[in-house]
Design an enzyme around this catalytic site. Structure first.
Site, PDB file in Angstrom:
ATOM      1  N   THR A 133       0.829  -1.210   0.000  1.00  0.00           N
ATOM      2  CA  THR A 133       0.000   0.000   0.000  1.00  0.00           C
ATOM      3  C   THR A 133       0.859   1.254   0.000  1.00  0.00           C
ATOM      4  O   THR A 133       2.006   1.239   0.471  1.00  0.00           O
ATOM      5  CB  THR A 133      -0.908   0.007   1.254  1.00  0.00           C
ATOM      6  OG1 THR A 133      -1.559   1.267   1.362  1.00  0.00           O
ATOM      7  CG2 THR A 133      -0.092  -0.213   2.521  1.00  0.00           C
ATOM      8  N   ASP A 134       0.285   2.359  -0.495  1.00  0.00           N
ATOM      9  CA  ASP A 134       1.000   3.634  -0.421  1.00  0.00           C
ATOM     10  C   ASP A 134       1.055   4.174   1.004  1.00  0.00           C
ATOM     11  O   ASP A 134       1.832   5.090   1.302  1.00  0.00           O
ATOM     12  CB  ASP A 134       0.373   4.672  -1.352  1.00  0.00           C
ATOM     13  CG  ASP A 134      -1.091   4.986  -1.051  1.00  0.00           C
ATOM     14  OD1 ASP A 134      -1.673   4.365  -0.141  1.00  0.00           O
ATOM     15  OD2 ASP A 134      -1.662   5.852  -1.752  1.00  0.00           O
ATOM     16  N   GLU A 135       0.273   3.606   1.913  1.00  0.00           N
ATOM     17  CA  GLU A 135       0.243   4.111   3.286  1.00  0.00           C
ATOM     18  C   GLU A 135       1.556   3.881   4.035  1.00  0.00           C
ATOM     19  O   GLU A 135       1.804   4.507   5.066  1.00  0.00           O
ATOM     20  CB  GLU A 135      -0.931   3.501   4.054  1.00  0.00           C
ATOM     21  CG  GLU A 135      -2.271   3.894   3.468  1.00  0.00           C
ATOM     22  CD  GLU A 135      -3.456   3.508   4.339  1.00  0.00           C
ATOM     23  OE1 GLU A 135      -3.365   3.665   5.568  1.00  0.00           O
ATOM     24  OE2 GLU A 135      -4.464   3.052   3.781  1.00  0.00           O
ATOM     25  N   TYR A 165      -1.775  -0.496  11.024  1.00  0.00           N
ATOM     26  CA  TYR A 165      -1.918  -1.165   9.729  1.00  0.00           C
ATOM     27  C   TYR A 165      -0.736  -0.869   8.818  1.00  0.00           C
ATOM     28  O   TYR A 165      -0.071  -1.786   8.318  1.00  0.00           O
ATOM     29  CB  TYR A 165      -3.214  -0.750   9.045  1.00  0.00           C
ATOM     30  CG  TYR A 165      -3.213  -1.014   7.554  1.00  0.00           C
ATOM     31  CD1 TYR A 165      -3.061  -2.314   7.058  1.00  0.00           C
ATOM     32  CD2 TYR A 165      -3.331   0.037   6.637  1.00  0.00           C
ATOM     33  CE1 TYR A 165      -3.033  -2.559   5.696  1.00  0.00           C
ATOM     34  CE2 TYR A 165      -3.305  -0.210   5.274  1.00  0.00           C
ATOM     35  CZ  TYR A 165      -3.154  -1.497   4.808  1.00  0.00           C
ATOM     36  OH  TYR A 165      -3.118  -1.742   3.457  1.00  0.00           O
ATOM     37  N   LYS A 169       2.309  -3.327   7.299  1.00  0.00           N
ATOM     38  CA  LYS A 169       2.580  -3.522   5.875  1.00  0.00           C
ATOM     39  C   LYS A 169       4.012  -3.099   5.532  1.00  0.00           C
ATOM     40  O   LYS A 169       4.685  -3.751   4.713  1.00  0.00           O
ATOM     41  CB  LYS A 169       1.580  -2.734   5.028  1.00  0.00           C
ATOM     42  CG  LYS A 169       0.176  -3.322   5.025  1.00  0.00           C
ATOM     43  CD  LYS A 169       0.126  -4.727   4.438  1.00  0.00           C
ATOM     44  CE  LYS A 169       0.351  -4.738   2.940  1.00  0.00           C
ATOM     45  NZ  LYS A 169       0.154  -6.104   2.361  1.00  0.00           N
TER      46      LYS A 169
END
Length: 354
Positions: A133-135, A165, A169
């Site tokens: 994810t870009d997060e 989260y 990741k």
């Protein structure tokens, strides 16, 4: 090819499975634990196809992973299995540590053991594709914080995760790269922006707003609703992921974005406007918008530079935000049974992560 897809009953995973089965000659082994967000009804269109099979397995179960590898002998792994909702990670981070970190480690070790048994040509051709994810990059400057051109996430942006989260990741991304560097396992990583589209579990913003709007319920906006996200239609993402696993270069990272930066409030207003056209009622749906206390540690802006995907793999999103969102809303209107079934359990669209 024979591709092992983990998390293939989830939102993005099921789109990947449907894309591969319906548009290629490859076979899919769908490996999914079937947690609350995993739904085999999302795969009814491919369930009877001869090139598809399902294995209900937890990626933390090494013995079962070994059995799957030895039975099916895949040519590639596409690893999508993950806990993925920020609000849930605030309420209960342990599941995210277990699945996203321990599970990825366990899958990497099972993959490595299997990969080491392959002949040299097969080892060279094998791919472990980790979908992230870009997060993991944290957040970017917001338009109200600086003038002039605003930066985008690139493949070399430093990691600065904000939530349990995104931290889990980020950890899994580091593990995947370490297994390439240390053991030579041929890995590739992708980081995507916010996905939307059919079969999306209604804890996430767009399906939550669609279903709440239709039922006359409040449409909750966190804070002022000025958080910016780049929105990617899930079927565009599935096409991109297949390109990466089949054409991507070992050791590379590819950022996948939709070229659609939108404030959350704008997203909700657009949904309301489309519903006003498709399912008109006496009052505008936008009158149901309410503002609630913001989420702890809420990132203000994400935006992806996906030029590497375009230049190296000739991929571009086919949907604009407007065309993709209309398709999404039309799908939810036409699939109310699916929507009802995924909410028959303990989740009733209540707010999480307060």
């Amino acid at each position: 090819m024979k591709i092992l897809v983990t998390g293939g009953a989830g939102f993005i995973g099921s789109a990947v499975v449907r894309h591969i089965i319906n548009n290629t000659n490859d076979s899919v082994i769908n490996l999914d634990k079937l947690t609350y967000a995993g739904n085999l009804e999302s795969l009814l269109s491919v369930d009877s196809k001869e090139h598809y099979c399902f294995e209900q397995v937890d990626i933390c179960n090494r013995e079962e992973l070994d059995r799957v590898f030895n039975t099916h002998k895949p040519d590639a792994v596409m690893h999508l299995a993950a806990e993925s909702h920020v609000d849930r990670s605030i309420t209960g981070p342990a599941d995210f540590i277990q699945t996203n970190i321990v599970g990825t480690y366990t899958l990497l070790e099972a993959t490595r053991a299997y990969w080491n048994t392959l002949a040299d040509d097969a080892k060279k051709a094998f791919r472990f594709h980790h979908i992230s994810t870009d997060e993991v990059y944290g957040d970017l400057p917001h338009p109200d914080e600086q003038d002039g051109p605003l930066p985008l996430f690139t493949e070399t942006t430093s990691y600065a995760p904000s939530s349990p989260y995104s931290a889990s990741k980020a950890s899994s991304d580091h593990l995947v790269r370490a297994w390439l560097r240390t053991y030579g396992l041929p890995t590739v990583v992708t980081n995507c922006s916010n996905n939307y589209g059919p079969y999306h579990f209604p804890e996430k913003l767009i399906p939550l707003v669609i279903l709440n709007a239709l039922e006359g319920k409040a449409l909750p906006i966190y804070g002022k609703g000025d958080q910016i996200r780049d929105w990617l239609y899930v079927e565009d993402h599935a096409r991109a992921l297949y390109k990466v696993v089949t054409q991507g270069t070992v050791g590379e990272t590819y950022n996948i974005g939709g070229h659609n930066e939108k404030q959350n409030l704008e997203v909700v207003q657009t949904i309301c406007n489309i519903l006003d056209t498709l399912v008109p009622k006496d009052t505008p749906y936008a009158e149901q918008i309410t503002y609630v206390t913001d989420r702890p540690g809420h990132d203000r802006r994400y935006a992806i530079d996906s030029s590497k995907m375009s230049n190296e793999l000739n991929w571009q999103p086919q949907e604009t935000f407007e065309t993709g969102l209309r398709k999404t809303i039309e799908w939810y209107l036409a699939n109310k049974t699916w929507c009802q079934h995924v909410q028959d359990g303990s989740y009733q669209r209540e707010r999480l992560g307060i």
